[in-house]
Design a protein around this motif. Structure first.
Motif, PDB file in Angstrom:
ATOM      1  N   VAL A   1       0.820  -1.216   0.000  1.00 47.16           N
ATOM      2  CA  VAL A   1       0.000   0.000   0.000  1.00 47.16           C
ATOM      3  C   VAL A   1       0.856   1.269   0.000  1.00 47.16           C
ATOM      4  CG1 VAL A   1      -1.854  -1.198   1.230  1.00 47.16           C
ATOM      5  CG2 VAL A   1      -0.201   0.140   2.541  1.00 47.16           C
ATOM      6  N   TRP A   2       2.165   1.107   0.175  1.00 52.84           N
ATOM      7  CA  TRP A   2       3.048   2.255   0.384  1.00 52.84           C
ATOM      8  C   TRP A   2       2.941   3.292  -0.725  1.00 52.84           C
ATOM      9  CZ3 TRP A   2       5.726   4.125   4.338  1.00 52.84           C
ATOM     10  CH2 TRP A   2       6.690   5.111   4.078  1.00 52.84           C
ATOM     11  N   HIS A   3       3.012   2.858  -1.986  1.00 51.73           N
ATOM     12  CA  HIS A   3       3.042   3.814  -3.089  1.00 51.73           C
ATOM     13  C   HIS A   3       1.688   4.462  -3.365  1.00 51.73           C
ATOM     14  CE1 HIS A   3       7.214   3.460  -4.414  1.00 51.73           C
ATOM     15  NE2 HIS A   3       7.137   2.213  -4.018  1.00 51.73           N
ATOM     16  N   GLY A   4       0.664   4.015  -2.669  1.00 51.86           N
ATOM     17  CA  GLY A   4      -0.625   4.685  -2.772  1.00 51.86           C
ATOM     18  C   GLY A   4      -0.811   5.739  -1.698  1.00 51.86           C
ATOM     19  N   GLN A   5       0.197   5.921  -0.833  1.00 47.21           N
ATOM     20  CA  GLN A   5       0.109   6.856   0.283  1.00 47.21           C
ATOM     21  C   GLN A   5       1.080   8.026   0.087  1.00 47.21           C
ATOM     22  OE1 GLN A   5      -2.334   6.047   2.575  1.00 47.21           O
ATOM     23  NE2 GLN A   5      -2.604   4.415   1.058  1.00 47.21           N
ATOM     24  N   LYS A   6       0.773   9.132   0.726  1.00 48.55           N
ATOM     25  CA  LYS A   6       1.619  10.323   0.654  1.00 48.55           C
ATOM     26  C   LYS A   6       1.910  10.818   2.067  1.00 48.55           C
ATOM     27  CE  LYS A   6       1.470  10.508  -3.852  1.00 48.55           C
ATOM     28  NZ  LYS A   6       2.682  10.145  -4.637  1.00 48.55           N
ATOM     29  N   PRO A   7       3.084  11.423   2.284  1.00 47.60           N
ATOM     30  CA  PRO A   7       3.369  12.009   3.597  1.00 47.60           C
ATOM     31  C   PRO A   7       2.300  13.036   3.953  1.00 47.60           C
ATOM     32  CG  PRO A   7       5.345  11.964   2.223  1.00 47.60           C
ATOM     33  CD  PRO A   7       4.188  11.605   1.334  1.00 47.60           C
ATOM     34  N   PRO A   8       1.878  13.100   5.209  1.00 43.52           N
ATOM     35  CA  PRO A   8       2.447  12.459   6.402  1.00 43.52           C
ATOM     36  C   PRO A   8       1.801  11.112   6.767  1.00 43.52           C
ATOM     37  CG  PRO A   8       0.907  14.133   7.101  1.00 43.52           C
ATOM     38  CD  PRO A   8       0.927  14.182   5.596  1.00 43.52           C
ATOM     39  N   TYR A   9       1.256  10.388   5.814  1.00 42.94           N
ATOM     40  CA  TYR A   9       0.829   9.001   5.973  1.00 42.94           C
ATOM     41  C   TYR A   9      -0.257   8.810   7.037  1.00 42.94           C
ATOM     42  CZ  TYR A   9       5.139   8.353   3.336  1.00 42.94           C
ATOM     43  OH  TYR A   9       6.118   8.436   2.393  1.00 42.94           O
ATOM     44  N   ALA A  10      -1.238   9.694   7.026  1.00 37.16           N
ATOM     45  CA  ALA A  10      -2.316   9.606   8.021  1.00 37.16           C
ATOM     46  C   ALA A  10      -3.059   8.273   7.926  1.00 37.16           C
ATOM     47  CB  ALA A  10      -3.291  10.774   7.826  1.00 37.16           C
ATOM     48  N   GLU A  11      -3.318   7.810   6.683  1.00 39.09           N
ATOM     49  CA  GLU A  11      -4.050   6.545   6.524  1.00 39.09           C
ATOM     50  C   GLU A  11      -3.257   5.359   7.058  1.00 39.09           C
ATOM     51  OE1 GLU A  11      -6.524   5.755   2.912  1.00 39.09           O
ATOM     52  OE2 GLU A  11      -5.479   7.522   2.143  1.00 39.09           O
ATOM     53  N   LEU A  12      -1.943   5.382   6.883  1.00 42.01           N
ATOM     54  CA  LEU A  12      -1.110   4.293   7.400  1.00 42.01           C
ATOM     55  C   LEU A  12      -1.177   4.230   8.923  1.00 42.01           C
ATOM     56  CD1 LEU A  12       2.223   4.347   5.332  1.00 42.01           C
ATOM     57  CD2 LEU A  12       0.467   2.580   5.336  1.00 42.01           C
ATOM     58  N   PHE A  13      -1.078   5.391   9.580  1.00 40.99           N
ATOM     59  CA  PHE A  13      -1.112   5.402  11.040  1.00 40.99           C
ATOM     60  C   PHE A  13      -2.510   5.079  11.572  1.00 40.99           C
ATOM     61  CE2 PHE A  13       2.745   8.029  10.303  1.00 40.99           C
ATOM     62  CZ  PHE A  13       3.641   7.237  10.998  1.00 40.99           C
ATOM     63  N   ASP A  14      -3.553   5.507  10.859  1.00 43.08           N
ATOM     64  CA  ASP A  14      -4.907   5.125  11.258  1.00 43.08           C
ATOM     65  C   ASP A  14      -5.080   3.607  11.192  1.00 43.08           C
ATOM     66  OD1 ASP A  14      -5.653   7.723  11.720  1.00 43.08           O
ATOM     67  OD2 ASP A  14      -6.669   8.001   9.791  1.00 43.08           O
ATOM     68  N   TRP A  15      -4.538   3.002  10.152  1.00 41.07           N
ATOM     69  CA  TRP A  15      -4.570   1.542  10.007  1.00 41.07           C
ATOM     70  C   TRP A  15      -3.764   0.872  11.116  1.00 41.07           C
ATOM     71  CZ3 TRP A  15      -0.782  -1.170   6.238  1.00 41.07           C
ATOM     72  CH2 TRP A  15      -0.980  -2.572   6.265  1.00 41.07           C
ATOM     73  N   GLY A  16      -2.560   1.375  11.339  1.00 40.22           N
ATOM     74  CA  GLY A  16      -1.693   0.770  12.344  1.00 40.22           C
ATOM     75  C   GLY A  16      -2.265   0.859  13.742  1.00 40.22           C
ATOM     76  N   GLU A  17      -2.981   1.938  14.057  1.00 39.81           N
ATOM     77  CA  GLU A  17      -3.527   2.125  15.394  1.00 39.81           C
ATOM     78  C   GLU A  17      -4.973   1.667  15.511  1.00 39.81           C
ATOM     79  OE1 GLU A  17      -0.637   5.732  16.932  1.00 39.81           O
ATOM     80  OE2 GLU A  17      -2.516   6.276  15.938  1.00 39.81           O
ATOM     81  N   GLY A  18      -5.457   0.955  14.470  1.00 38.06           N
ATOM     82  CA  GLY A  18      -6.762   0.301  14.556  1.00 38.06           C
ATOM     83  C   GLY A  18      -7.961   1.197  14.341  1.00 38.06           C
ATOM     84  N   ARG A  19      -7.752   2.400  13.851  1.00 43.29           N
ATOM     85  CA  ARG A  19      -8.880   3.313  13.634  1.00 43.29           C
ATOM     86  C   ARG A  19      -9.505   3.141  12.257  1.00 43.29           C
ATOM     87  NH1 ARG A  19      -5.055   6.507  16.121  1.00 43.29           N
ATOM     88  NH2 ARG A  19      -4.387   7.379  14.119  1.00 43.29           N
TER      89      ARG A  19
END
Length: 532
Positions: A174-192
């Motif tokens: 999913v990395w190349h579909g995301q842009k800094p500051p990666y809000a969606e990645l952190f939301d996913w990682g923290e279960g939101r």
């Protein structure tokens, strides 16, 4: 800024991979948005601040610092950002940063991104005035993107995955579909939120890699053999009407090869070798003409490639594997099944831009060994051995794929120049330019290397440079032409860019020849005879 600068310091002085993973993970878990996303972008090399370039920082520093002092200090320290951070004078009445809230890194990056190229130096200077040495170092590293703290993009992604209990391969997908500051990645990682959706986005999938064969012998009943081509491994992705070309490290190189990107318009993900058309007879006999890697280098790294350059160095892709066809994930299938699908798929592609890496027919492993022995004469890098029942899995999995490269070439060369290294090597002369003798008796540079030696050998080489210096040119020293280095290299090519007419591929120091006098080192003509 202080917490990020502390992270950089800790990473520089930490050798353990696991310790680095913990340091990054703890930072990402305890730092608020958007600072942690900006830090992650910096660590993975995806932070771009176009208005700030190293030359602008040097010019800005010379306005505040004596240029002679700056140059001499840079020579000693080995890193411009560290040098400027230590020497930068703080204006009277301007207190240094006292806590993390003074200049959050997200705010600092935002100011630089919003600034024009002409205004950016002044914006940067105002922030440098307000920071202490540690903060200045972190800011300059952020501004230039040249962290040099012993962290690869993959390691930073692994730290993110470990910190939040994610699968690193899913992060990669999913990395190349995301842009800094990666809000969606952190939301996913923290279960939101669930894993970000990548449908209709041409994202990168991790490559399947191979182990060196070494002394292993395999059964050709279980393994298929292909030639290992001397280009660069790429992944072609077409989704949502868009095409991307990715290098093995996940870098988007589509801009350097628009002719390939425009020719691939079928929804799929393919794995192959990027090459340039040529007239190598050996390469022709094994599936189509491919020029040397030197020809491919004429296009690598260019952001804009003219029609003239595209015509001079026409690119094509030799296909190895198929990962997706449409939305169907083929990676769980065996290599044999995927190969059948690829053979059926290739008819849908332009034959001028895409062909198939053929499977080698050999009677036995010994027969295959004989074929490998002639690989150099045939213009290929070696062999690949792929287990016929292997799925396509990310990374190196023991027993599935092997690479069996041809033996390296070697030459005895004379050290000519040495340059200080960077980061941990900034106190050592660790980058060596070496040469061979021309007919005129002149020593001509044929290559440069900065690895292949042990820590003890590095200390020996550094002492030699300091004791045998003839001239100094900033961080570079010319040395007495008396030390012979045995240099190993994968191949050597004719090059008009170098006075010797030669360019080495992957040169490394394999041995220090204190037993050999300099006048017995190899001659340029000897290397020219090996050039392709």
């Amino acid at each position: 800024m202080r917490r990020f600068s502390q992270l950089l310091d800790d990473l520089v002085y930490t050798r353990s991979r696991n310790s680095k993973l913990r340091l990054i993970g703890e930072y990402l878990k305890t730092t608020p948005d958007p600072d942690r996303g900006v830090a992650l972008a910096a660590l993975t090399g995806t932070l771009d601040i176009p208005a700030v370039k190293p030359a602008a920082i040097r010019a800005l520093a010379e306005e505040r610092i004596d240029p002679v002092l700056l140059r001499m200090s840079r020579d000693y320290v080995g890193d411009m950002a560290e040098t400027v951070s230590l020497l930068w004078p703080t204006p009277e009445g301007e207190p240094p940063e006292v806590d993390d809230g003074t200049i959050p890194i997200g705010d600092a990056v935002g100011r630089l991104r919003e600034a024009s190229r002409s205004d950016a130096p002044a914006v940067l200077a105002r922030m440098l005035d307000h920071l202490d040495a540690s903060g200045r170092f972190a800011l300059l590293k952020l501004a230039t993107g040249a962290l040099r703290v012993g962290i690869s993009a993959r390691l930073a992604k692994q730290a993110l995955a470990d910190a939040f209990g994610l699968d690193v391969e899913q992060v990669e997908e999913v990395w190349h579909g995301q842009k800094p500051p990666y809000a969606e990645l952190f939301d996913w990682g923290e279960g939101r939120a669930p894993q970000p959706i990548t449908k209709d986005i041409p994202v990168f999938r991790p490559f399947m890699l191979a182990h060196p064969l070494d002394e292993t012998r395999v059964s050709l009943h279980d393994y298929a053999a292909e030639w290992k081509w001397d280009g660069i491994r790429i992944q072609l992705v077409h989704a949502g009407g868009d095409t991307r070309l990715y290098s093995r490290t996940g870098d988007d190189i589509s801009g350097s090869f628009p002719d390939i990107a425009s020719a691939f318009s079928v929804s799929a993900v393919l794995d192959g070798e990027l090459l340039v058309r040529g007239e190598s007879q050996g390469a022709k006999s094994h599936g189509g003409s491919a020029a040397s890697f030197n020809a491919l280098q004429q296009r690598l790294g260019r952001k804009n490639v003219s029609a003239k350059v595209q015509g001079q160095y026409p690119a094509f892709v030799r296909l190895y594997d198929i990962l997706f066809e449409g939305e169907e994930d083929l990676r769980p299938l065996s290599w044999s099944q995927r190969r059948t699908r690829l053979e059926g798929f290739i008819d849908r592609l332009d034959p001028e831009r895409f062909d198939l890496s053929r499977v080698i027919e050999a009677d036995s492993f010994d027969h295959l060994q004989e074929m490998r022995a002639g690989a150099r004469e045939e213009g290929v890098e070696g062999l690949m051995l792929k287990r016929r029942d292997s799925p396509y899995v990310a990374g190196r999995k023991v027993g599935l794929w092997y690479k069996w490269k041809r033996d390296p070439l070697t030459a005895d060369c004379v050290m000519m120049y040495a340059q200080r290294g960077s980061g941990k090597r900034s106190s050592f002369y660790s980058d060596y330019t070496f040469g061979c003798w021309a007919d005129t008796g002149e020593l001509l540079p044929v290559g440069k290397a900065y690895f292949g030696f042990t820590d003890e050998e590095l200390k020996f080489l550094d002492r030699f440079v300091r004791a045998h210096t003839l001239n100094r040119f900033g961080p570079v020293r010319e040395v007495e032409k008396s030390l012979v280095l045995e240099v190993a290299f994968d191949s050597i090519h004719a090059s008009t860019r170098h006075k010797s007419g030669l360019a080495m591929r992957f040169p490394r120091i394999s041995r220090i020849r204190t037993d050999k006098p300099a006048h017995e080192a190899d001659r340029v003509e000897t290397l020219l005879a090996l050039a392709t």
